[in-house]
Design an enzyme around this catalytic site. Structure first.
Site, PDB file in Angstrom:
ATOM      1  CB  THR A  23      -2.279  -1.846   8.251  1.00 40.96           C
ATOM      2  OG1 THR A  23      -2.710  -2.252   6.974  1.00 40.96           O
ATOM      3  CG2 THR A  23      -1.321  -0.755   8.078  1.00 40.96           C
ATOM      4  CE  LYS A  36       0.345  -3.631   3.321  1.00 41.50           C
ATOM      5  NZ  LYS A  36      -0.434  -2.687   4.234  1.00 41.50           N
ATOM      6  CD  GLU A  47       1.755   5.128   6.371  1.00 47.46           C
ATOM      7  OE1 GLU A  47       0.956   4.551   5.616  1.00 47.46           O
ATOM      8  OE2 GLU A  47       1.395   5.798   7.351  1.00 47.46           O
ATOM      9  CB  THR A  69      -0.974  -0.016   1.197  1.00 47.61           C
ATOM     10  OG1 THR A  69      -0.248  -0.268   2.405  1.00 47.61           O
ATOM     11  CG2 THR A  69      -2.031  -1.099   1.007  1.00 47.61           C
ATOM     12  CB  THR A  85      -8.601  12.855  -0.105  1.00 46.23           C
ATOM     13  OG1 THR A  85      -7.487  13.233   0.719  1.00 46.23           O
ATOM     14  CG2 THR A  85      -9.834  12.764   0.760  1.00 46.23           C
ATOM     15  CG  ASN A 108      -0.809   8.256   7.928  1.00 47.20           C
ATOM     16  OD1 ASN A 108      -1.517   7.285   7.764  1.00 47.20           O
ATOM     17  ND2 ASN A 108       0.509   8.177   8.047  1.00 47.20           N
TER      18      ASN A 108
END
EC number: 2.3.1.35
Length: 397
Positions: free
Chosen positions: A184, A173, A270, A147, A397, A392
């Site tokens: 996640t 992942k 991230e 992702t 969006t 994040n």
């Protein structure tokens, strides 16, 4: 003495895979599968989030009931979480499509999804994606599950077990919403070694606590997390059980493999620029050592300091003190990249510039000695950067 060897990533004997772009997202591979020629012994651990996604709950039921799987179908972009009865029906439909295509029972098909929570799977696209999958030796599946990850996370080991060459291939992942019990994150290790299902489950349940459950990126636990082990036995070694002499070696191999995959996830958090490894020595219990280590790598203040190359050890001390673990503050020692900054709970003179320079490296080591007993724990995390907020703030969006 048995040893394992790292090699270029490949599938073990009897496994095939594929991945396609089913247009679940703009331009990346997003649907894939992994297939064993024969049913494989299976073990799993799963998210503790009360909003457990439909595919994760299904995988858990299948493995706990049958202790075997023959195929895994996966998708990114959509988590199929918080989707009610429709989400369950969609999982059953995926199983049916794969089972019909492979001429196997649907109960041998596990489903894994990752992506946006609260959105229904686009089943027309899923149908076309699954229909396009082939049985190949490519490793594109390792990309299709990503992702916000910036890279694939893979490791392949070979070892001779009871005279037979066995291959262990792991891939994962995970980049954000990482604070397992689980996160996640998805992790899979497949092997052609013959291992009894109860042996696989025992190893995985124990090793997860000191590997995947000891990483954190942001303190959030997701709805879709799972780690699954498959062993199809096509290496034709005598079956490894809890009482066989090969068991300790196989367990250590899995410990190494799962640890390395976990560290890859933490390093690729991230927006991260560096991996943080915390080691706590001298704790009263192993559990307390792990709690303190994970608290350190999970502290936003510590993570931000590491991003700024700031040797502010007070943030580490305060994090340790905020736990409910047993230790004497006036005995605690702290080192940053092997440079002692605290001894017996008091500051030690050190060159701030020297420590700051050392914190610029790709991996930062924080070592704590509680000098209370002899237990050790480790945990892994990453720094907290501006990019984490950027990623994040605009995820859906």
């Amino acid at each position: 003495m048995n040893e394992w060897t790292e090699q270029v990533f490949t599938w073990p004997k009897g496994y095939t895979s594929d991945a396609v772009h089913a247009k679940l997202r703009y331009s990346k591979l997003d649907v894939g599968w992994l297939v064993s020629d024969v049913p494989a012994a299976a073990a799993g651990v799963y998210t503790t989030n009360q909003f457990c996604a439909a595919p994760t709950a299904s995988m858990k039921r299948l493995i706990q009931t049958n202790h075997q799987l023959q195929a895994l179908v996966m998708n990114s972009a959509f988590a199929n979480a918080c989707t009610g009865e429709q989400g369950i029906k969609d999982v059953l439909q995926e199983q049916q499509w794969v089972a019909e295509k492979l001429a196997i029972d649907p109960s041998l098909v596990g489903v894994a999804s990752t992506g946006l929570i609260g959105a229904y799977l686009p089943m027309e696209k899923m149908a076309k994606g699954i229909a396009a999958l082939k049985k190949t030796t490519n490793i594109l599946l390792t990309e299709a599950i990503l992702t916000t990850d910036t890279k694939t996370k893979t490791l392949c080991l070979t070892a001779t077990i009871a005279g037979k060459k066995c291959t262990f291939s792991g891939f994962a992942k995970g980049s954000g919403m990482i604070h397992p019990n689980m996160a996640t994150m998805l992790g899979f290790v497949v092997t052609d070694c013959a291992i009894a299902a109860e042996c696989l489950q025992s190893m995985l349940s124990e090793l997860t606590d000191e590997t995947f459950n000891q990483i954190t990126v942001d303190g959030d636990t997701s709805t879709n997390d799972a780690v699954v082990l498959l062993a199809n036995g096509l290496a034709e070694n005598p079956v490894v059980t809890l009482t066989k002499e090969e068991y300790p070696f196989v367990k250590e191999l899995y410990r190494f493999l799962l640890t390395e995959l976990a560290k890859m996830i933490a390093r690729d958090g991230e927006g991260a620029t560096k991996l943080i490894e915390a080691t706590v020595n001298g704790a009263k219990t192993k559990n307390e050592a792990q709690i303190i280590a994970k608290a350190i790598v999970g502290s936003n203040l510590v993570k931000a300091a590491m991003f700024g190359n700031d040797p502010n050890w007070g943030r580490i001390i305060s994090t340790i003190g905020a736990t409910n673990c047993q230790f004497q503050p006036d005995k605690v020692t702290v080192k940053l990249n092997q440079i002692e900054v605290v001894k017996d709970g008091q500051p030690v003179p050190f060159s701030e510039q020297e420590v700051s320079n050392s914190l610029q490296q790709a991996t930062v080591f924080i070592d704590v000695d509680l000098q209370t007993d002899s237990q050790v724990g480790k945990a892994w995390g990453c720094d907290l950067t501006y990019d984490y907020v950027k990623i994040n703030a605009t995820y859906s969006t």
